[in-house]
Design an enzyme around this catalytic site. Structure first.
Site, PDB file in Angstrom:
ATOM      1  N   GLY A 184      -3.613   7.145  -8.460  1.00 22.49           N
ATOM      2  CA  GLY A 184      -3.449   5.709  -8.647  1.00 22.49           C
ATOM      3  C   GLY A 184      -4.769   4.948  -8.643  1.00 22.49           C
ATOM      4  O   GLY A 184      -5.006   4.100  -9.510  1.00 22.49           O
ATOM      5  N   ALA A 185      -5.635   5.254  -7.681  1.00 19.87           N
ATOM      6  CA  ALA A 185      -6.911   4.530  -7.591  1.00 19.87           C
ATOM      7  C   ALA A 185      -7.777   4.857  -8.806  1.00 19.87           C
ATOM      8  O   ALA A 185      -8.421   3.972  -9.383  1.00 19.87           O
ATOM      9  CB  ALA A 185      -7.628   4.911  -6.305  1.00 19.87           C
ATOM     10  N   LYS A 193       3.367   1.423  -3.836  1.00 19.73           N
ATOM     11  CA  LYS A 193       2.710   0.718  -4.938  1.00 19.73           C
ATOM     12  C   LYS A 193       3.434   0.851  -6.286  1.00 19.73           C
ATOM     13  O   LYS A 193       3.358  -0.043  -7.121  1.00 19.73           O
ATOM     14  CB  LYS A 193       1.274   1.221  -5.102  1.00 19.73           C
ATOM     15  CG  LYS A 193       0.298   0.679  -4.076  1.00 19.73           C
ATOM     16  CD  LYS A 193      -1.086   1.201  -4.387  1.00 19.73           C
ATOM     17  CE  LYS A 193      -2.134   0.584  -3.501  1.00 19.73           C
ATOM     18  NZ  LYS A 193      -3.499   0.976  -3.905  1.00 19.73           N
ATOM     19  N   THR A 236       0.835  -1.206   0.000  1.00 18.06           N
ATOM     20  CA  THR A 236       0.000   0.000   0.000  1.00 18.06           C
ATOM     21  C   THR A 236       0.869   1.255   0.000  1.00 18.06           C
ATOM     22  O   THR A 236       2.104   1.164  -0.119  1.00 18.06           O
ATOM     23  CB  THR A 236      -1.037  -0.070   1.154  1.00 18.06           C
ATOM     24  OG1 THR A 236      -1.918   1.039   1.032  1.00 18.06           O
ATOM     25  CG2 THR A 236      -0.401  -0.058   2.536  1.00 18.06           C
ATOM     26  N   ARG A 269      -8.377  18.126  -9.961  1.00 18.07           N
ATOM     27  CA  ARG A 269      -7.832  19.430  -9.551  1.00 18.07           C
ATOM     28  C   ARG A 269      -6.744  19.870 -10.519  1.00 18.07           C
ATOM     29  O   ARG A 269      -6.712  20.996 -10.978  1.00 18.07           O
ATOM     30  CB  ARG A 269      -7.285  19.273  -8.126  1.00 18.07           C
ATOM     31  CG  ARG A 269      -6.670  20.495  -7.550  1.00 18.07           C
ATOM     32  CD  ARG A 269      -6.270  20.236  -6.107  1.00 18.07           C
ATOM     33  NE  ARG A 269      -5.242  19.193  -5.985  1.00 18.07           N
ATOM     34  CZ  ARG A 269      -4.718  18.807  -4.834  1.00 18.07           C
ATOM     35  NH1 ARG A 269      -5.136  19.343  -3.709  1.00 18.07           N
ATOM     36  NH2 ARG A 269      -3.792  17.870  -4.803  1.00 18.07           N
ATOM     37  N   THR A 270      -5.845  18.957 -10.858  1.00 18.24           N
ATOM     38  CA  THR A 270      -4.773  19.276 -11.802  1.00 18.24           C
ATOM     39  C   THR A 270      -5.185  18.720 -13.173  1.00 18.24           C
ATOM     40  O   THR A 270      -5.182  17.507 -13.376  1.00 18.24           O
ATOM     41  CB  THR A 270      -3.444  18.633 -11.345  1.00 18.24           C
ATOM     42  OG1 THR A 270      -3.247  18.941  -9.969  1.00 18.24           O
ATOM     43  CG2 THR A 270      -2.261  19.106 -12.159  1.00 18.24           C
ATOM     44  N   GLY A 306     -10.849  12.766  -9.453  1.00 12.18           N
ATOM     45  CA  GLY A 306      -9.472  12.402  -9.126  1.00 12.18           C
ATOM     46  C   GLY A 306      -8.803  11.702 -10.289  1.00 12.18           C
ATOM     47  O   GLY A 306      -9.485  11.134 -11.164  1.00 12.18           O
ATOM     48  N   ALA A 307      -7.475  11.772 -10.318  1.00 13.15           N
ATOM     49  CA  ALA A 307      -6.718  11.165 -11.427  1.00 13.15           C
ATOM     50  C   ALA A 307      -5.442  10.508 -10.908  1.00 13.15           C
ATOM     51  O   ALA A 307      -4.442  10.428 -11.614  1.00 13.15           O
ATOM     52  CB  ALA A 307      -6.390  12.238 -12.461  1.00 13.15           C
TER      53      ALA A 307
HETATM   54  P1  NAP Z   1      -3.177   9.572  -5.246  1.00 13.13           P
HETATM   55  O1  NAP Z   1      -2.526   8.755  -6.279  1.00 13.13           O
HETATM   56  O2  NAP Z   1      -2.362  10.439  -4.358  1.00 13.13           O
HETATM   57  O3  NAP Z   1      -4.270  10.491  -5.991  1.00 13.13           O
HETATM   58  C1  NAP Z   1      -5.056  11.422  -5.284  1.00 13.13           C
HETATM   59  C2  NAP Z   1      -5.984  12.170  -6.247  1.00 13.13           C
HETATM   60  O4  NAP Z   1      -6.841  13.001  -5.469  1.00 13.13           O
HETATM   61  C3  NAP Z   1      -5.247  13.085  -7.223  1.00 13.13           C
HETATM   62  O5  NAP Z   1      -5.963  13.125  -8.430  1.00 13.13           O
HETATM   63  C4  NAP Z   1      -5.315  14.443  -6.521  1.00 13.13           C
HETATM   64  O6  NAP Z   1      -5.376  15.547  -7.399  1.00 13.13           O
HETATM   65  C5  NAP Z   1      -6.651  14.361  -5.829  1.00 13.13           C
HETATM   66  N1  NAP Z   1      -6.633  15.174  -4.612  1.00 13.13           N
HETATM   67  C6  NAP Z   1      -5.854  15.001  -3.526  1.00 13.13           C
HETATM   68  N2  NAP Z   1      -6.115  15.935  -2.609  1.00 13.13           N
HETATM   69  C7  NAP Z   1      -7.082  16.742  -3.147  1.00 13.13           C
HETATM   70  C8  NAP Z   1      -7.761  17.903  -2.689  1.00 13.13           C
HETATM   71  N3  NAP Z   1      -7.524  18.424  -1.476  1.00 13.13           N
HETATM   72  N4  NAP Z   1      -8.698  18.452  -3.491  1.00 13.13           N
HETATM   73  C9  NAP Z   1      -8.958  17.928  -4.710  1.00 13.13           C
HETATM   74  N5  NAP Z   1      -8.337  16.834  -5.202  1.00 13.13           N
HETATM   75  C10 NAP Z   1      -7.407  16.244  -4.422  1.00 13.13           C
HETATM   76  O7  NAP Z   1      -4.044   8.662  -4.232  1.00 13.13           O
HETATM   77  P2  NAP Z   1      -4.741   7.254  -4.549  1.00 13.13           P
HETATM   78  O8  NAP Z   1      -3.800   6.154  -4.308  1.00 13.13           O
HETATM   79  O9  NAP Z   1      -5.427   7.355  -5.864  1.00 13.13           O
HETATM   80  O10 NAP Z   1      -5.816   7.182  -3.357  1.00 13.13           O
HETATM   81  C11 NAP Z   1      -6.844   8.121  -3.295  1.00 13.13           C
HETATM   82  C12 NAP Z   1      -7.823   7.756  -2.160  1.00 13.13           C
HETATM   83  O11 NAP Z   1      -8.397   6.499  -2.401  1.00 13.13           O
HETATM   84  C13 NAP Z   1      -7.184   7.678  -0.783  1.00 13.13           C
HETATM   85  O12 NAP Z   1      -8.080   8.257   0.111  1.00 13.13           O
HETATM   86  C14 NAP Z   1      -7.066   6.186  -0.530  1.00 13.13           C
HETATM   87  O13 NAP Z   1      -7.113   5.871   0.842  1.00 13.13           O
HETATM   88  C15 NAP Z   1      -8.297   5.677  -1.249  1.00 13.13           C
HETATM   89  N6  NAP Z   1      -8.194   4.269  -1.707  1.00 13.13           N
HETATM   90  C16 NAP Z   1      -9.156   3.392  -1.296  1.00 13.13           C
HETATM   91  C17 NAP Z   1      -9.094   2.077  -1.723  1.00 13.13           C
HETATM   92  C18 NAP Z   1     -10.134   1.087  -1.250  1.00 13.13           C
HETATM   93  O14 NAP Z   1      -9.890  -0.122  -1.333  1.00 13.13           O
HETATM   94  N7  NAP Z   1     -11.280   1.535  -0.793  1.00 13.13           N
HETATM   95  C19 NAP Z   1      -8.061   1.656  -2.588  1.00 13.13           C
HETATM   96  C20 NAP Z   1      -7.113   2.597  -3.017  1.00 13.13           C
HETATM   97  C21 NAP Z   1      -7.196   3.914  -2.564  1.00 13.13           C
HETATM   98  P3  NAP Z   1      -4.066  16.202  -8.083  1.00 13.13           P
HETATM   99  O15 NAP Z   1      -3.781  15.364  -9.294  1.00 13.13           O
HETATM  100  O16 NAP Z   1      -4.491  17.570  -8.389  1.00 13.13           O
HETATM  101  O17 NAP Z   1      -2.965  16.117  -7.051  1.00 13.13           O
END
Ligand code: NAP
Length: 296
Positions: free
Chosen positions: A138-139, A74, A70, A160-161, A135-136
């Site tokens: 990893g998930a 990843k 995690t 956002r970006t 969002g864009a």
């Molecule tokens: P990540 O790769 O860091 O991507 C985060 C995304 O959210 C990016 O697109 C980012 O935008 C956007 N973002 C972050 N902060 C923001 C804000 N304050 N306002 C607007 N947009 C914002 O993270 P990830 O791995 O995809 O994970 C994202 C979420 O999913 C986390 O909360 C994680 O815990 C959850 N998750 C859950 C599962 C599950 O099994 N339920 C699995 C994986 C992940 P920018 O591109 O502009 O930075």
């Protein structure tokens, strides 16, 4: 009474990340092993970025069956894997490694976990639907590939970006041939895009504990009751986004199911088995109760 649950024959698995203190994967996997009658112990291990290589070598040396990976490992873990599955290759990230005699195999089960949960929790599918992914990261990447594969008619990535939304759309289009649309989260069309689609999926951390007062959409956003809103956050179980959607009469679901099913998919890879449906349902119910009892 002696505790003989772990013996010299017990197989081992782990989740690595940083932090891992709040991970519920140990509860998930240890309960699943009990239900399946498998002698396997699963532990959370905090691994610093610079120790990832050493940690992976250690798991191999100690004969671990597999490891869930995690945040923040990843992407980096890909370089320590001998063979990467097609899915993990597409997504550019590995959330599950299987340690075999002939090397380390890397998989990504997030997309499968999301799709299984979405189907079960909403009773709905993606066929011919218009889907907005907030969002864009990893998930979002795992989910975008899955949603296109599942037959969505239109997929919009709202982020956002904007450049990251554009990159994700291009990557998915290149592989699948589908035309995805990138939209900036600050653009004037955001409300219209979100308000007129069939399915909204939040993949941003906005609204996740401790940021529980915030929403990834405008505070005055109105949904229609025909829409489905899925938030991949599961802590809290009802984010402000989900509360708003529920108040508008939408079908909603949180990300606990995604977590459970990505874990089950990892377990199936390690054990080379299919977990029976009734055990999946029982495990999912147990995890919901666990979260409730823990005050989430
Ligand atoms: P990540 O790769 O860091 O991507 C985060 C995304 O959210 C990016 O697109 C980012 O935008 C956007 N973002 C972050 N902060 C923001 C804000 N304050 N306002 C607007 N947009 C914002 O993270 P990830 O791995 O995809 O994970 C994202 C979420 O999913 C986390 O909360 C994680 O815990 C959850 N998750 C859950 C599962 C599950 O099994 N339920 C699995 C994986 C992940 P920018 O591109 O502009 O930075």
């Amino acid at each position: 009474m002696t505790d003989d649950r772990i013996t010299g024959k017990t197989r081992l698995a782990a989740v690595i990340g940083n932090p891992v203190e709040h991970s519920i994967s140990p509860q998930l996997h240890n309960t699943l092993s009990r239900y399946m009658g498998t002698d396997l112990a699963y532990i959370p291990v905090k691994v610093e970025k610079e120790m990832l290589d050493t940690a992976v070598q250690g798991f191999c040396a100690m004969g671990f069956v597999g490891v869930n990976v995690t945040i923040p490992h990843k992407k980096e873990i890909v370089s320590f894997v001998d063979r990467v599955s097609d899915e993990a290759q597409l997504v550019g990230a590995v959330n599950t490694i299987k340690i075999c005699r002939h090397g380390i195999e890397g998989y990504n089960t997030d997309g499968e976990g999301f799709v299984r949960s979405f189907r079960e929790d909403t009773g709905s599918s993606f066929g011919n639907k218009t889907v907005v992914i907030l969002g864009a990261g990893g998930a979002a990447r795992s989910i975008a590939f899955s949603v296109v594969r599942e037959g969505a008619a239109n997929v919009i990535i709202l982020n956002r970006t904007l450049s990251k939304a554009e990159q994700l759309c291009t990557a998915v289009s290149k592989v699948t041939g589908a035309a995805l649309k990138p939209v900036a989260a600050c653009s004037a069309e955001r409300k219209d895009v979100i308000g007129t689609c069939d399915i909204v999926i939040n993949t941003t951390p906005v609204g996740m504990y401790p940021d529980t007062e915030n929403m990834p959409v405008d505070v005055d956003m109105a949904f229609s009751s025909s829409q489905t809103v899925y938030d991949i956050i599961y802590n809290p179980p009802r984010t402000r986004l989900l509360q708003k959607a529920e108040n508008c009469g939408c079908m909603t679901a949180n990300g606990l199911g995604m977590l459970v099913y990505q874990g089950i998919a990892a377990y199936e890879i390690w054990m080379d088995i299919i977990v029976p449906g009734q055990i999946c349902t029982r495990l999912y119910d147990d995890l919901k109760k666990y979260m409730l009892n823990k005050g989430f």
